[in-house]
Design an enzyme around this catalytic site. Sequence first.
Site, PDB file in Angstrom:
ATOM      1  CE1 TYR A 179      -7.899  -8.785  27.337  1.00  0.00           C
ATOM      2  CE2 TYR A 179      -5.823  -9.076  25.713  1.00  0.00           C
ATOM      3  CZ  TYR A 179      -6.557  -8.961  27.031  1.00  0.00           C
ATOM      4  OH  TYR A 179      -5.700  -9.629  28.001  1.00  0.00           O
TER       5      TYR A 179
ATOM      6  CB  SER B 219      -1.453  -8.220  28.757  1.00  0.00           C
ATOM      7  OG  SER B 219      -1.287  -8.982  27.506  1.00  0.00           O
TER       8      SER B 219
ATOM      9  CE  LYS C 286      -5.803  -7.179  30.333  1.00  0.00           C
ATOM     10  NZ  LYS C 286      -6.607  -7.118  31.639  1.00  0.00           N
TER      11      LYS C 286
END
Length: 341
Positions: free
Chosen positions: A151, A126, A155
Site C-alpha cells: 500500500y 501520505s 503512494k
Amino acid sequence: MNKTVLVSGGAGFIGSHVTVELIEAGYEVVVADNFSNCDRTCYEGVKKITGREDLPLEVMDFCDPEAVKALFGKYHIDAVIHFAAFKAVGESVEQPLKYYRNNLDSFLNVLEAAKEHGSFVLFSSSATVYGEPDSVPVTEATPRKPATSPYGNTKTICEDILRDSVKASGGRLKGILLRYFNPIGAHPSALIGELPRGVPNNLVPFITQTAIGKRECLSIFGNDYPTPDGTCLRDYIDIVDLAKAHVYAVNRMVDGRMKQACEVFNVGTGRPVSVLELVNAFEKVNGVKLNYKFAPRRAGDVTAIWADPSLAESEMGWKATRSVEQTLQAAWAWEKHLAGK
Ligand code: UDP
C-alpha cells in the site's frame, strides 16, 4: 462560470469531506466512485450538508480506461483529485497484486485523461512515504524511505509517476501531491465521517467503536517505544482542516499560482500526540470511559512522525485550525449518529 473538480473516490471518508469544502468554496464537483469500500451514506450526507440534491454522481471504476475517457469527455474537468484506491495496509501485504493493479492502473488512467484534457491533478499521498524518518518533524525535503507495505509503495510509485509525467508533458500536465499525516474526526454536522468495513485498522474508529460498545477493548500497540509515555507519536489532522487544504491546492492550480509544475505539501498540524494522550483526551472531552489495554507492538509501525507544515502555510496560506479535542468530539458525535443515539 464555476470551475469543475472531479473527485475520484468522492463517496469515501476523505473524498466526501473534500467534496463539501469544494462546493462551499464555489466549485462544481463531480463525484465518481465504484462503492467498493463504502456505501451511499456519505454521498447522501454531502447532499444534505450542501443542499445540492443535484450533485453529479458517476458510479464507475477508475481501472476501466474507457470509462475514465468517457467521463473526461462528458464533463469539462478543470482539476481532478484522485482518492479512488485501496487503503488497508495489512491486506496489501497479503494481496500485493490486487493493490498494485488497482492503485496504479486507476491513477495511470486518470493521468492519461488529465493530460489529454489539460486538467490539473491533485494526488492524495501520505506521510507513509517518509517511513521511519531520521529526524522529526519532517519537511517536504526529508528523504523518502522504502515503503514498508505494498500500500505504502503504491503512494511512493504514484508520486514518481506524477512527477515523471509532468516533466515529460511539455506543460500539458501539472499537479500537486498532498502528503497526509493521520486524518481523523468527522464533519461537525455528524452527517459524514469514517465508515470502516469490519474491524477498524485505524486508531480513532477503533476508539469510538469501543466507546459505543461495538468492540470490547482497545489494544494500544506498544508502550515500550522511546517516546515520553512509551506509545507512538503521530500528527492527527482534523478531516475538515485536511479537506480545506485541498481547496487551497485547487485554488493555487486553477488560479495559475503554482511555482513548479509538480509541487508537494505536507498536510499535518505540526503537533505530535501520543496514542495514550489521544485516548486520554477522548475520554476527557467526551466524558466516557474507554476500555483499553497495552498490547505488543504492531509490525510496521514507526515510532514517531509528525509534519513540519510550514510550507503549506507560506505557499498556500493553509494551516490546521482545529484542536485535537474538537476533532475527537466530532468523531464521537459521528459514532453516536451511526448508532442512532
Ligand atoms: N494503534 C493502536 N491501536 C489500534 C490502532 C492503532 O494502538 O487499534 C496505534 C498504532 O500503533 C499507531 C497509531 O495508533 O501508533 C496510529 O495508527 P493508525 O493505524 O491509526 O495510523 P498509522 O499511523 O498507522 O497510519
